[in-house]
Scaffold this active site. Structure first.
Site, PDB file in Angstrom:
ATOM      1  CG  ASP A  12      39.986  51.851  67.283  1.00 23.76           C
ATOM      2  OD1 ASP A  12      40.484  52.567  68.160  1.00 23.76           O
ATOM      3  OD2 ASP A  12      40.349  50.686  67.070  1.00 23.76           O
ATOM      4  CG  ASP A  17      49.869  51.961  68.256  1.00 25.15           C
ATOM      5  OD1 ASP A  17      49.238  51.810  69.318  1.00 25.15           O
ATOM      6  OD2 ASP A  17      49.466  52.673  67.318  1.00 25.15           O
TER       7      ASP A  17
END
Length: 273
Positions: A11, A134
């Site tokens: 990330d 997500d």
């Protein structure tokens, strides 16, 4: 059983030095974890099957993705690289693939404009288009009978709601229904992250991982919650995932990719060593 892939996830958030890998719990309270190119090289040497780079601030702040980080990584690393974050157009996809990525991951933009998946997969091929989903558990099943209701580990019933903008915005979309649509539109893979598990070290969210793996023909990459090799094992055996993605356990040196693969091989999970 086909060979299972182990995929470290980086990330990345941009800073003055040109990119820092960060990892937080549920995308908040981010801790710095190092230079993305250095980490990519390390995972390549450890035997990672692929890498995922997610520019986690791009969608939220409307910034185009970090082409220079991709180019530097692609020059050093020769395993498949998937890049996501802030990819909103065919031109974004083209730039990222040209910079050296093998696949792009689309998330928020696909929810806002599902035809984007079809358009991108028609131009670049399904194998290049990963749809990241997500999701969050939603316990309000009473008012959501049209959703896919699943039984959780403790017997509670829930449906899984798609969330966008890095988990900040609920959409009302059912994860299972959305995943089926994504497959129809031409996505080649799904990267499934349960926000209830992200960064928690509690293991993958098995009910939703298993449901998607059973219902869809395209590969499911399980993500969110890996704390040890046993969690990866359960993702493959109980969750039926095709690949397992992890971040924290690799970034902070708790396990190497090789450690995880050796533990899996010892339990008869086919991995590339």
């Amino acid at each position: 059983m086909l060979t299972k892939r182990i995929i470290p996830c980086l990330d990345v958030t941009l800073d003055a030095s040109g990119g820092t890998v960060v990892k937080g719990v549920e995308f908040v309270d981010l801790k710095k974890a190092g230079d993305p190119v250095d980490l990519a090289k390390r995972y390549n040497e450890q035997g990672a099957d692929e890498l995922v780079f997610l520019d986690i601030t791009a969608s939220h702040e409307g910034r185009s993705t970090m082409i220079d980080v991709i180019e530097r990584t692609a020059n050093e690393v020769f395993i498949p690289l998937t890049v996501g974050g802030g990819i909103n157009s065919v031109e974004d996809v083209r730039q990222i693939l040209r910079a050296g990525a093998d696949k792009v991951s689309v998330n928020t933009a696909a929810v806002k404009n599902p035809e984007f998946i079809r358009e991108a997969s028609n131009i670049f091929g399904s194998q290049c288009i990963v749809t990241a989903i997500d999701c969050k558990r939603n316990l309000d099943v009473e008012n959501n009978q049209d959703k896919t209701i699943l039984e959780l580990e403790d017997g509670t019933l829930a449906w899984y709601e798609v969330v966008i903008y890095g988990g900040r915005e609920p959409t009302g979309l059912d994860t299972v229904q959305w995943a089926k649509k994504v497959e129809e539109l031409g996505s080649g893979e799904i990267l499934l992250t349960s926000m209830n598990r992200d960064g928690t070290y509690d293991g993958f969210d098995i009910p939703i991982t298993k449901k998607l793996s059973e219902e869809l023909d395209i590969p499911i990459i399980a993500s969110g919650g890996v704390g040890n090799p046993e969690h990866m094992y359960k993702g493959f055996v109980d969750g039926k995932a095709d690949a397992g993605l992890a971040a924290s356990i690799f970034h902070f040196g708790e396990y190497t990719v090789r450690d995880v693969k050796e533990a899996l091989r010892a339990k008869n999970i086919p991995v590339r060593l």
